[in-house]
Design a protein around this motif. Sequence first.
Motif, mmCIF file in Angstrom:
data_model
loop_
_atom_site.group_PDB
_atom_site.id
_atom_site.type_symbol
_atom_site.label_atom_id
_atom_site.label_comp_id
_atom_site.label_asym_id
_atom_site.label_seq_id
_atom_site.Cartn_x
_atom_site.Cartn_y
_atom_site.Cartn_z
ATOM 1 N N LEU A 11 0.967 -1.306 -0.169
ATOM 2 C CA LEU A 11 -0.028 -0.066 -0.070
ATOM 3 C C LEU A 11 1.175 1.570 -0.010
ATOM 4 C CD1 LEU A 11 -2.908 -0.708 2.465
ATOM 5 C CD2 LEU A 11 -2.787 -1.857 0.241
ATOM 6 N N ALA A 12 1.995 1.256 1.044
ATOM 7 C CA ALA A 12 2.736 1.975 0.677
ATOM 8 C C ALA A 12 2.998 2.913 -0.412
ATOM 9 C CB ALA A 12 4.469 2.314 1.677
ATOM 10 N N GLY A 13 3.307 4.407 -1.179
ATOM 11 C CA GLY A 13 2.692 4.615 -1.812
ATOM 12 C C GLY A 13 2.479 4.870 -2.861
ATOM 13 N N ARG A 14 1.605 4.018 -2.425
ATOM 14 C CA ARG A 14 0.372 3.410 -4.249
ATOM 15 C C ARG A 14 -1.216 4.176 -3.774
ATOM 16 N NH1 ARG A 14 3.331 -1.689 -3.852
ATOM 17 N NH2 ARG A 14 4.765 -2.346 -6.767
ATOM 18 N N ASN A 15 -1.915 3.088 -2.064
ATOM 19 C CA ASN A 15 -2.219 3.220 -1.860
ATOM 20 C C ASN A 15 -2.747 5.478 -1.277
ATOM 21 O OD1 ASN A 15 -4.906 4.110 -0.054
ATOM 22 N ND2 ASN A 15 -5.328 1.535 -0.737
ATOM 23 N N ALA A 16 -2.998 6.010 -2.116
ATOM 24 C CA ALA A 16 -3.137 7.268 -1.225
ATOM 25 C C ALA A 16 -3.792 7.596 -0.217
ATOM 26 C CB ALA A 16 -4.708 8.503 -2.631
ATOM 27 N N PHE A 17 -5.058 6.987 -0.143
ATOM 28 C CA PHE A 17 -5.666 6.741 1.610
ATOM 29 C C PHE A 17 -5.228 6.798 2.632
ATOM 30 C CE2 PHE A 17 -9.174 5.329 3.920
ATOM 31 C CZ PHE A 17 -10.389 6.707 4.696
ATOM 32 N N THR A 51 -9.418 7.839 -2.606
ATOM 33 C CA THR A 51 -8.627 7.309 -3.330
ATOM 34 C C THR A 51 -8.002 6.308 -2.910
ATOM 35 O OG1 THR A 51 -8.376 8.560 -0.634
ATOM 36 C CG2 THR A 51 -8.603 9.993 -3.392
ATOM 37 N N ASN A 52 -9.333 5.537 -2.068
ATOM 38 C CA ASN A 52 -8.626 4.289 -1.300
ATOM 39 C C ASN A 52 -8.371 2.946 -2.607
ATOM 40 O OD1 ASN A 52 -7.679 2.029 -0.053
ATOM 41 N ND2 ASN A 52 -9.726 1.995 1.429
ATOM 42 N N LEU A 53 -7.742 3.344 -3.758
ATOM 43 C CA LEU A 53 -7.664 2.427 -4.785
ATOM 44 C C LEU A 53 -5.566 2.109 -4.600
ATOM 45 C CD1 LEU A 53 -9.711 3.961 -7.392
ATOM 46 C CD2 LEU A 53 -10.183 1.678 -5.952
ATOM 47 N N THR A 54 -5.101 1.480 -4.520
ATOM 48 C CA THR A 54 -4.244 0.256 -4.450
ATOM 49 C C THR A 54 -4.025 0.379 -6.022
ATOM 50 O OG1 THR A 54 -4.611 -0.818 -2.823
ATOM 51 C CG2 THR A 54 -2.010 -1.196 -3.700
ATOM 52 N N TYR A 55 -4.777 0.176 -7.210
ATOM 53 C CA TYR A 55 -3.750 0.000 -8.666
ATOM 54 C C TYR A 55 -5.103 0.884 -9.179
ATOM 55 C CZ TYR A 55 -2.597 -4.207 -6.358
ATOM 56 O OH TYR A 55 -1.985 -5.850 -5.379
ATOM 57 N N PRO A 56 -4.144 0.850 -10.817
ATOM 58 C CA PRO A 56 -4.861 1.962 -11.117
ATOM 59 C C PRO A 56 -6.517 1.314 -11.936
ATOM 60 C CG PRO A 56 -2.643 0.584 -12.290
ATOM 61 C CD PRO A 56 -3.070 0.415 -11.293
#
Length: 398
Positions: A11-17, A51-56
Amino acid sequence: MIRFEEMRAILAGRNAFYSERLRSGVDFAELPFTTKQELVDDQAEHPPFGTNLTYPVEKYIRIHQTSGTAGKPILWLDTKESWDWWLACWEQVFKGAGVREADRVYVAFSFGPFIGFWAAFEAAQRLGAMVIPGGGQSTEQRLRALFDREATVLVCTPTYALRLADAARQHGFDLSRGPIRITVHAGEPGASIPETRRRIQESFGAKTFDHAGMTEMGAYGFECEAQSGLHINEDEFIAEIIDPETLAPAREGDKGELVLTNLGRIGMPLIRYRTGDLGVMSRQPCPCGRLWARLVGGVVGRVDDMITIRGINVFPSAIENIVRRHPQILEFAIEVHRQREMRELRLKVEVEGSSDGIIARLGREIHDDLRVRATIEVVETGSLPRFELKARRLRVLD
Ligand SMILES: [Zn+2]
């Protein structure tokens, strides 16, 4: 915690939330709670998915939404992997109830944006059972289908099971001699309410199992054949119980709010999520041999469903447990009125046949069991709302 740390690294750096939140604590217990309101606000500020999305977004294959009981529904997305994880959690629900490959699972549900029964449907299939879709049919057609297809397992809300039972009586089907041997329920706490469970079991001549899950979290709880509470699937969820007022961990045996972290829904995860579900957690060994914690008596209520009448706390489930002792009550609704700064509890009931004595009996039982006074009102049959999904029987009129 190994799986949590693995998820945290993804999640770190990928998932904005969650990136910021995960920086705020080294230990799990230092991380902030996530609330439903934060999810609602996040989607309002960053429509449509937040913003709780880890991927595109292209990586996601399914979209569902919460029931929106308390406001605008929250949208929830799943990747292929997280959907597979959902199904594995639901498979656990079926296995706990003793559902086998040879079973035929009837899912009495119109397939809308609510997640629960989609997952049940596909999970039954994954288990190797035959699944029978029950969407787009009237209650009578569903009853016929149960018999004609020789369904052995019924999946629906507890309210809908009782509605099927009522319809069966009207249309002359004897469900207790029908093929259903197991009923599995979701969407409402009803199947853990003793009197509701008893009525479903007797109507269907089957064993009734509860399950707990949430659109945004996953299918986290299930009953085993020992039926000694709801097991929490601790392979896939980290469970905590907190005092909803102080947010401190509740002592073992104390009622509190369930806080969950899911470990397999990396695409749109939840960490230390305040579920709003209230329960008492036990780590005493279960006769089934599973070591997972249990919610004794299931989910006893919702934090926001607690009614306080003259200093006494009452949950709708406790009222339901009394109402269900009376098979002649077809439907009910709970209203809370404010009268000169005092709150008053009113129970509306639809009664089949004579309502003689029911007002006095219900009033006495509510007073004896719950220590509150209620005004009982018998209303016309068919005048109260009927529910297929989550029943909403409580109205607070301030
Ligand atoms: Zn067990």
